[in-house]
Write an enzyme that holds these catalytic residues in place. Structure first.
Site, PDB file in Angstrom:
ATOM      1  N   ARG A 155       1.090  12.720  -8.532  1.00 24.55           N
ATOM      2  CA  ARG A 155       1.726  11.434  -8.512  1.00 24.55           C
ATOM      3  C   ARG A 155       2.963  11.511  -8.932  1.00 24.55           C
ATOM      4  O   ARG A 155       3.709  10.554  -8.524  1.00 24.55           O
ATOM      5  CB  ARG A 155       0.756  10.383  -9.280  1.00 24.55           C
ATOM      6  CG  ARG A 155      -0.579   9.955  -8.755  1.00 24.55           C
ATOM      7  CD  ARG A 155      -1.132   8.898  -9.282  1.00 24.55           C
ATOM      8  NE  ARG A 155      -2.612   8.806  -9.325  1.00 24.55           N
ATOM      9  CZ  ARG A 155      -3.006   8.097  -8.574  1.00 24.55           C
ATOM     10  NH1 ARG A 155      -2.321   7.773  -7.263  1.00 24.55           N
ATOM     11  NH2 ARG A 155      -4.510   7.948  -8.189  1.00 24.55           N
ATOM     12  N   GLU A 159       0.775  -1.219   0.055  1.00 24.49           N
ATOM     13  CA  GLU A 159       0.010   0.066  -0.067  1.00 24.49           C
ATOM     14  C   GLU A 159       0.710   1.295  -0.029  1.00 24.49           C
ATOM     15  O   GLU A 159       2.154   1.185   0.421  1.00 24.49           O
ATOM     16  CB  GLU A 159      -0.770   0.082   1.146  1.00 24.49           C
ATOM     17  CG  GLU A 159      -2.255  -0.400   1.027  1.00 24.49           C
ATOM     18  CD  GLU A 159      -3.109   0.828   0.377  1.00 24.49           C
ATOM     19  OE1 GLU A 159      -2.482   1.553  -0.445  1.00 24.49           O
ATOM     20  OE2 GLU A 159      -4.284   0.581   0.522  1.00 24.49           O
ATOM     21  N   ASP A 175      -4.477   5.058   6.441  1.00 28.90           N
ATOM     22  CA  ASP A 175      -5.036   6.200   7.248  1.00 28.90           C
ATOM     23  C   ASP A 175      -5.940   5.735   8.147  1.00 28.90           C
ATOM     24  O   ASP A 175      -5.628   5.330   9.270  1.00 28.90           O
ATOM     25  CB  ASP A 175      -5.527   7.274   6.152  1.00 28.90           C
ATOM     26  CG  ASP A 175      -6.197   8.495   6.878  1.00 28.90           C
ATOM     27  OD1 ASP A 175      -5.682   8.601   8.257  1.00 28.90           O
ATOM     28  OD2 ASP A 175      -6.799   9.013   6.281  1.00 28.90           O
TER      29      ASP A 175
HETATM   30  P1  IMP Z   1      -7.822   4.416   4.648  1.00 29.53           P
HETATM   31  O1  IMP Z   1      -8.868   3.539   3.984  1.00 29.53           O
HETATM   32  O2  IMP Z   1      -8.270   5.737   5.281  1.00 29.53           O
HETATM   33  O3  IMP Z   1      -6.728   3.912   5.449  1.00 29.53           O
HETATM   34  O4  IMP Z   1      -7.350   5.031   3.410  1.00 29.53           O
HETATM   35  C1  IMP Z   1      -6.250   4.565   2.357  1.00 29.53           C
HETATM   36  C2  IMP Z   1      -6.208   5.033   1.151  1.00 29.53           C
HETATM   37  O5  IMP Z   1      -6.449   6.617   1.277  1.00 29.53           O
HETATM   38  C3  IMP Z   1      -4.773   5.167   0.748  1.00 29.53           C
HETATM   39  O6  IMP Z   1      -4.485   3.907   0.031  1.00 29.53           O
HETATM   40  C4  IMP Z   1      -4.748   6.412  -0.144  1.00 29.53           C
HETATM   41  O7  IMP Z   1      -5.118   5.995  -1.610  1.00 29.53           O
HETATM   42  C5  IMP Z   1      -5.671   7.303   0.391  1.00 29.53           C
HETATM   43  N1  IMP Z   1      -4.802   8.267   1.408  1.00 29.53           N
HETATM   44  C6  IMP Z   1      -5.034   8.347   2.785  1.00 29.53           C
HETATM   45  N2  IMP Z   1      -4.294   9.263   3.195  1.00 29.53           N
HETATM   46  C7  IMP Z   1      -3.859  10.157   2.124  1.00 29.53           C
HETATM   47  C8  IMP Z   1      -2.940  11.356   1.987  1.00 29.53           C
HETATM   48  O8  IMP Z   1      -2.566  11.859   2.946  1.00 29.53           O
HETATM   49  N3  IMP Z   1      -2.922  11.411   0.739  1.00 29.53           N
HETATM   50  C9  IMP Z   1      -3.368  10.934  -0.444  1.00 29.53           C
HETATM   51  N4  IMP Z   1      -3.963   9.681  -0.209  1.00 29.53           N
HETATM   52  C10 IMP Z   1      -4.321   9.261   1.208  1.00 29.53           C
HETATM   53 MG    MG Z   2      -4.552   3.920  -2.035  1.00 33.03          MG
END
Ligand code: IMP
Ligand code: MG
Length: 179
Positions: A165, A99, A103
Site C-alpha cells: 500500500r 474507490e 474490477d
Molecule cells: P470488485 O468487487 O471486483 O469490483 O472489486 C473491487 C475491489 O477489489 C477494489 O476495491 C479492490 O480493493 C480490489 N481489487 C480489484 N482489483 C484489484 C487489483 O488489481 N489489485 C488490488 N486490489 C484489487
Molecule cells: Mg477496495
C-alpha cells in the site's frame, strides 16, 4: 518490495496530475452543493481520498466505509461484508463514493444500493482505476482516473494481502508473488 513489481503503470507524478484534474472537475460540478459527503472505501482508497480532497476547493465532509471482498485472494467473491459503516447521517446529502479500483463491479454495486437506500440527495462514484475486462455488474462510474488492463496492480493504497500500500506509484504485481 520493488523487485516484486513487474512494471510501473503510473508514476507518482502521473497520479498527482490525474488527481488534480479530477479534483478540479469535482470542484466545478459540485460548486453549488452545500452538503457534499466524500465517502472513502477503506482501506484501498485512503491515499487517493487524502490527495483528492486537497484538490477539491469547496466545503465538504469526509467519512469512510470498510468492506471486505477479496480476503487474501486476487479475485472478487461477490460477497460483501460491512466492516465499518459511515458515521454521518447521509439523509439529503450529496454523496461521492471514492474507490481505489473497480474490477467486477460487485463491491460497487453493493455499496451504491446500500447508500441509495439512505435517502441521499444524489450519489456519484469516483474511482482511481477502472478494470472493465471482468465487469459482472452494470455500475455507473462518474469519475475515472485511469483505465487499466486485466492485471493485478498494487501501490498508492492498493494492496495484495495487505502489502504494497505504501508504494508511491501503481505497478503490476509479478504473478509469481500470488500464483
Ligand atoms: P470488485 O468487487 O471486483 O469490483 O472489486 C473491487 C475491489 O477489489 C477494489 O476495491 C479492490 O480493493 C480490489 N481489487 C480489484 N482489483 C484489484 C487489483 O488489481 N489489485 C488490488 N486490489 C484489487
Ligand atoms: Mg477496495
Amino acid at each position: 518490495m520493488k523487485n516484486e513489481i513487474d512494471r510501473v503503470l503510473f508514476s507518482k507524478e502521473a497520479i498527482a496530475l490525474k488527481v488534480k484534474e479530477i479534483g478540479l472537475q469535482i470542484t466545478e460540478e459540485y460548486q453549488d452543493e452545500k452538503n457534499l459527503v466524500v465517502v472513502g472505501i477503506l482501506k484501498g482508497a485512503n491515499i487517493f481520498l487524502s490527495d483528492l480532497i486537497r484538490e477539491i476547493d469547496i466545503p465538504l465532509y469526509i467519512d469512510f466505509m470498510a468492506v471486505s471482498s477479496y480476503g487474501n485472494s486476487t479475485e472478487s467473491s461477490g460477497v460483501v461484508r460491512i466492516l465499518k459503516d459511515i458515521e454521518i447521517d447521509l439523509t439529503g446529502k450529496h454523496v461521492l463514493i471514492v474507490e481505489d479500483i473497480v474490477d467486477t463491479g460487485l463491491t460497487l454495486e453493493y455499496l451504491t444500493s446500500n447508500i441509495l437506500s439512505r435517502n441521499v440527495a444524489s450519489l456519484k462514484v469516483c474511482t482511481l482505476l477502472d478494470k472493465p475486462a471482468k465487469r459482472k455488474s452494470k455500475v455507473k462510474i462518474d469519475y475515472i482516473g485511469f483505465d487499466i488492463p486485466d492485471e493485478f496492480v498494487v501501490g498508492y493504497g492498493i494492496d495484495y494481502a495487505e502489502k504494497y500500500r505504501n508504494l508511491p506509484y501503481i505497478g503490476v504485481l509479478k504473478e509469481e508473488v500470488y500464483k
